[in-house]
Design a protein around this motif. Structure first.
Motif, PDB file in Angstrom:
ATOM      1  N   VAL A 193       0.868  -1.186   0.000  1.00  0.00           N
ATOM      2  CA  VAL A 193       0.000   0.000   0.000  1.00  0.00           C
ATOM      3  C   VAL A 193       0.896   1.224   0.000  1.00  0.00           C
ATOM      4  CG1 VAL A 193      -1.790   1.289   1.221  1.00  0.00           C
ATOM      5  CG2 VAL A 193      -1.822  -1.216   1.228  1.00  0.00           C
ATOM      6  N   GLN A 194       0.597   2.172  -0.882  1.00  0.00           N
ATOM      7  CA  GLN A 194       1.384   3.405  -0.978  1.00  0.00           C
ATOM      8  C   GLN A 194       0.680   4.512  -0.210  1.00  0.00           C
ATOM      9  OE1 GLN A 194       3.239   4.436  -4.807  1.00  0.00           O
ATOM     10  NE2 GLN A 194       2.358   6.506  -4.595  1.00  0.00           N
ATOM     11  N   VAL A 195       1.448   5.217   0.643  1.00  0.00           N
ATOM     12  CA  VAL A 195       0.893   6.254   1.517  1.00  0.00           C
ATOM     13  C   VAL A 195       1.682   7.537   1.318  1.00  0.00           C
ATOM     14  CG1 VAL A 195       0.373   6.936   3.890  1.00  0.00           C
ATOM     15  CG2 VAL A 195       0.169   4.530   3.207  1.00  0.00           C
ATOM     16  N   ALA A 196       0.949   8.674   1.250  1.00  0.00           N
ATOM     17  CA  ALA A 196       1.562  10.002   1.202  1.00  0.00           C
ATOM     18  C   ALA A 196       0.958  10.847   2.317  1.00  0.00           C
ATOM     19  CB  ALA A 196       1.342  10.659  -0.153  1.00  0.00           C
TER      20      ALA A 196
ATOM     21  N   SER B 253       7.371  13.221  13.027  1.00  0.00           N
ATOM     22  CA  SER B 253       7.929  11.992  12.432  1.00  0.00           C
ATOM     23  C   SER B 253       6.908  10.870  12.567  1.00  0.00           C
ATOM     24  CB  SER B 253       9.245  11.608  13.134  1.00  0.00           C
ATOM     25  OG  SER B 253      10.184  12.651  13.068  1.00  0.00           O
ATOM     26  N   PRO B 254       5.924  10.825  11.680  1.00  0.00           N
ATOM     27  CA  PRO B 254       4.898   9.791  11.800  1.00  0.00           C
ATOM     28  C   PRO B 254       5.268   8.455  11.144  1.00  0.00           C
ATOM     29  CG  PRO B 254       4.314  11.288  10.038  1.00  0.00           C
ATOM     30  CD  PRO B 254       5.602  11.797  10.624  1.00  0.00           C
ATOM     31  N   LEU B 255       6.459   8.358  10.492  1.00  0.00           N
ATOM     32  CA  LEU B 255       6.796   7.126   9.770  1.00  0.00           C
ATOM     33  C   LEU B 255       7.596   6.193  10.687  1.00  0.00           C
ATOM     34  CD1 LEU B 255       7.590   8.583   6.231  1.00  0.00           C
ATOM     35  CD2 LEU B 255       5.388   8.003   7.267  1.00  0.00           C
ATOM     36  N   ASP B 256       8.680   5.661  10.209  1.00  0.00           N
ATOM     37  CA  ASP B 256       9.467   4.712  11.000  1.00  0.00           C
ATOM     38  C   ASP B 256      10.055   5.382  12.241  1.00  0.00           C
ATOM     39  OD1 ASP B 256       8.946   2.804   9.087  1.00  0.00           O
ATOM     40  OD2 ASP B 256      10.791   3.199   7.960  1.00  0.00           O
ATOM     41  N   ARG B 257      10.168   4.585  13.308  1.00  0.00           N
ATOM     42  CA  ARG B 257      10.698   5.113  14.554  1.00  0.00           C
ATOM     43  C   ARG B 257      11.652   4.106  15.192  1.00  0.00           C
ATOM     44  NH1 ARG B 257       5.748   8.204  17.769  1.00  0.00           N
ATOM     45  NH2 ARG B 257       5.409   9.821  16.184  1.00  0.00           N
ATOM     46  N   SER B 258      12.533   4.665  15.959  1.00  0.00           N
ATOM     47  CA  SER B 258      13.459   3.830  16.723  1.00  0.00           C
ATOM     48  C   SER B 258      13.599   4.458  18.100  1.00  0.00           C
ATOM     49  CB  SER B 258      14.822   3.736  16.023  1.00  0.00           C
ATOM     50  OG  SER B 258      15.725   2.974  16.793  1.00  0.00           O
TER      51      SER B 258
ATOM     52  N   ALA C  66       5.618   4.528   2.475  1.00  0.00           N
ATOM     53  CA  ALA C  66       5.114   5.834   2.893  1.00  0.00           C
ATOM     54  C   ALA C  66       6.130   6.922   2.624  1.00  0.00           C
ATOM     55  CB  ALA C  66       4.759   5.808   4.374  1.00  0.00           C
ATOM     56  N   VAL C  67       5.610   8.096   2.264  1.00  0.00           N
ATOM     57  CA  VAL C  67       6.398   9.312   2.059  1.00  0.00           C
ATOM     58  C   VAL C  67       5.747  10.427   2.874  1.00  0.00           C
ATOM     59  CG1 VAL C  67       7.256  10.991   0.398  1.00  0.00           C
ATOM     60  CG2 VAL C  67       7.081   8.590  -0.247  1.00  0.00           C
TER      61      VAL C  67
ATOM     62  N   SER D 126       9.816   6.099   4.320  1.00  0.00           N
ATOM     63  CA  SER D 126       9.842   4.927   5.192  1.00  0.00           C
ATOM     64  C   SER D 126      10.909   3.942   4.704  1.00  0.00           C
ATOM     65  CB  SER D 126       8.467   4.256   5.224  1.00  0.00           C
ATOM     66  OG  SER D 126       8.150   3.744   3.941  1.00  0.00           O
ATOM     67  N   ARG D 127      11.168   2.913   5.499  1.00  0.00           N
ATOM     68  CA  ARG D 127      12.246   1.970   5.199  1.00  0.00           C
ATOM     69  C   ARG D 127      12.064   1.310   3.843  1.00  0.00           C
ATOM     70  NH1 ARG D 127      12.213  -3.598   6.127  1.00  0.00           N
ATOM     71  NH2 ARG D 127      10.169  -3.279   7.067  1.00  0.00           N
TER      72      ARG D 127
END
Length: 584
Positions: free
Chosen positions: A430-433, A443-448, A501-502, A572-573
């Motif tokens: 699924v593609q998300v923008a 920073s709603p995408l990948d997190r660490s 995601a972008v 995203s990754r």
């Protein structure tokens, strides 16, 4: 007999017995009637007549002197003449009726007599009226000539009635035709307005400036607004803001007209989902390409904006016109009554925190590989303090719905963590923008671990009341009374998205984005830049190509305005800069 039937007073004939005259005259008769009304014929209070006494009514009453005068001539003894009243000597006064009682009895009898006369007159009038009606029925209504001419008159009247009906029908048809022409003209106007909007967007990237006649090149600029009393920003820090060129036509009246301008007609004519809940993914699921757009102007509250709703409407038109999304695939939340009150479910179209969170679930629910999701926010961003240790304040970024100030010391915001948790449920393929035309995009995408927390950026104490009259408005919001709010507990491990995601942001966290008059209307600078880049490069352009176009156009605008914003992008990754904005 003549005297008795006469209506005038009669008197006894000359030389006749006086008693006979009194009996047969009318005047004495009326006196006798009056006496009769007050006297009842009652037997003597004695138990019965004495032996040998005459019958009651013929003898004198006790204590009364008997009359020496005999009966009238020609009548038998002890007999009353026909029609005459008994003599006073033969009548007895009713025991107990004396004085006032007798007067009341007389009055009652008179009233009864009057009522009888009124009834008699009423019935007499009724009979007379009936007789007149019967006599009128026998009279012909019209003459013979008029009666013979009636068929011709009826035909003429029918013809006139038919002609009048024909004229009425023709007028109604003409009115309907004019109404249809008016509707067609309105549709044409709406279509031309849409074409004009599209033409402006398509022409924007080719322009050497925002609008060359409106913004003159060169000139003196005011790069900062400092702390003096009366400044929109009254704090120890200086905040760079944009200012128009002195002497530019975009001032005074034209600037006020730009502020007063309203967005064009909404592309979303009605609330999606029919009778069901438009934010329920089961009742109103939407198609494989779905968009959630939020535009806020915060009317009646601190930090009011002018172009948040207008930018949201531009994004809705862009998705429907250029990306092929249907109206049923878009959810548009705003705080403009002219937008949400026309919906079938207006309470579900207001940009409150609860509705934004529900709309996020609608966007990501039931996603399958191949779907494309778009989240767009146009309004204020905020930084929410979650830690304050040893002078170091860490914040979590958030977007501000229209009810942001309803929480008092704890603002009602949608944090980037809320968006991150919603995207975690989206499967791969699924593609998300995610598009933020606001400050503090987060920073709603990948997190660490805790890498999504940011250091507090001091904006000083902002006087939003004085900012209302400024031509340039920043899109960050913060109140001095906000307290530290503990952040959402996070894990030390990585939280990576499975979807591609972008994340597009209007500016870096330490910068601030603005809205200002462009094309004689207030617009968010980032929305203007990004849509112009999409129109120039195409919706299938890669993220890297769109970023270059956006930076080029930003550089052009910075030559005319002292902008403090640069477009930011995060992947995203599982995503790269080669991913197109729209995948066909």
């Amino acid at each position: 007999a003549v005297q008795r039937s006469s209506t005038s007073g009669s008197f006894g004939a000359a030389g006749s017995d006086p008693s006979v005259g009194k009996v047969y005259s009318n005047a004495p008769h009326q006196s006798a009637m009056s006496a009769h009304a007050s006297i009842s014929y009652a037997p003597s209070p004695q138990r019965g007549p004495a032996p040998g006494a005459p019958p009651a009514g013929y003898g004198p009453s006790p204590g009364q002197v008997p009359s020496t005068q005999g009966p009238p001539q020609g009548l038998p003894p002890q007999a009353t003449p026909p029609g005459a009243l008994p003599s006073a000597g033969s009548m007895l006064v009713t025991p107990g009726l004396a004085g006032d009682d007798q007067s009341r009895e007389v009055q009652r009898l008179r009233r009864d007599l009057k009522k009888s006369e009124e009834k008699s007159n009423f019935f007499r009038n009724q009979v007379i009226a009936l007789q007149q009606q019967v006599s009128s029925m026998t009279t012909p209504v019209m003459g013979a000539h008029e009666a013979s001419a009636m068929p011709e008159e009826i035909v003429k009247l029918r013809q006139e009635l038919h002609e009048e009906r024909s004229r009425c029908q023709a007028s109604q048809q003409k009115l309907q035709d004019q109404a249809a022409e008016l509707e067609a003209a309105r549709a044409t106007i709406t279509r031309l307005e849409q074409q004009l909007t599209d033409a402006r967007f398509e022409a924007a990237p080719r322009q050497a400036s925002v609008t060359t006649p409106a913004l003159a090149t060169g000139g003196n600029w005011s790069s900062v607004v400092t702390q003096p009393v009366g400044s929109p920003f009254a704090s120890a820090a200086t905040v760079p803001v944009s200012s128009p060129v002195p002497g530019s036509p975009v001032r005074g009246t034209r600037l006020q007209e730009a502020y007063a301008s309203t967005p064009g007609p909404s592309p979303l004519s009605s609330q999606i989902g029919g009778r069901g809940d438009p934010l329920d993914p089961v009742e109103s699921p939407g198609g494989p390409k779905r968009a959630l757009i939020i535009g806020c102007d915060y009317p009646g509250k601190p930090g009011v904006l002018r172009a948040g709703v207008a930018d949201g409407l531009q994004w809705a038109r862009f998705f429907m016109k250029r990306c092929g999304l249907l109206e049923s695939d878009i959810r548009f939340l705003s705080d403009d009554p002219s937008q949400y009150q026309q919906k079938a479910r207006p309470e579900s179209a207001v940009a409150t925190k609860d509705n934004v969170l529900r709309a996020l679930q609608w966007l990501v629910a039931r996603s399958t590989p191949g779907d494309q999701l778009f989240f767009v926010f146009c309004g204020h961003g905020a930084q929410i303090q979650v830690e304050d240790r040893s002078g170091q304040r860490l914040c979590e970024c958030a977007v501000c719905p229209t009810d942001v100030t309803d929480g008092g010391d704890y603002p009602r915001v949608v944090r980037d963590t809320d968006i991150h948790h919603a995207l975690l449920a989206v499967p791969g393929g699924v593609q998300v923008a995610v598009v933020n035309d606001s400050c503090h995009g987060g920073s709603p995408l990948d997190r660490s671990g805790r890498d999504h927390l940011t250091t507090y950026v001091s904006r000083g104490r902002v006087d939003y009341e004085k900012l209302k009259g400024h031509p340039v408005l920043p899109r960050f919001f913060e109140l001095a009374n906000w307290k530290v709010q503990p952040g959402t507990p996070t894990q030390n491990s990585q939280q990576l998205l499975r979807c591609q995601a972008v994340h597009w942001r209007a500016c870096a966290n330490e910068q601030f984005c603005v809205e200002l008059p462009i094309d004689e209307r207030p617009r968010g600078v980032f929305t203007y830049i990004f849509i112009s880049s999409l129109l120039k490069a195409g919706v299938q352009a890669s993220s890297g190509m769109l970023l270059n176009e956006a930076r080029e156009l930003t550089a052009q605008l910075k030559g005319r305005w002292r902008l403090m914003q640069d477009v930011q992008i995060t992947y995203s990754r599982s995503t790269s800069e080669q991913q197109p904005f729209l995948r066909l």
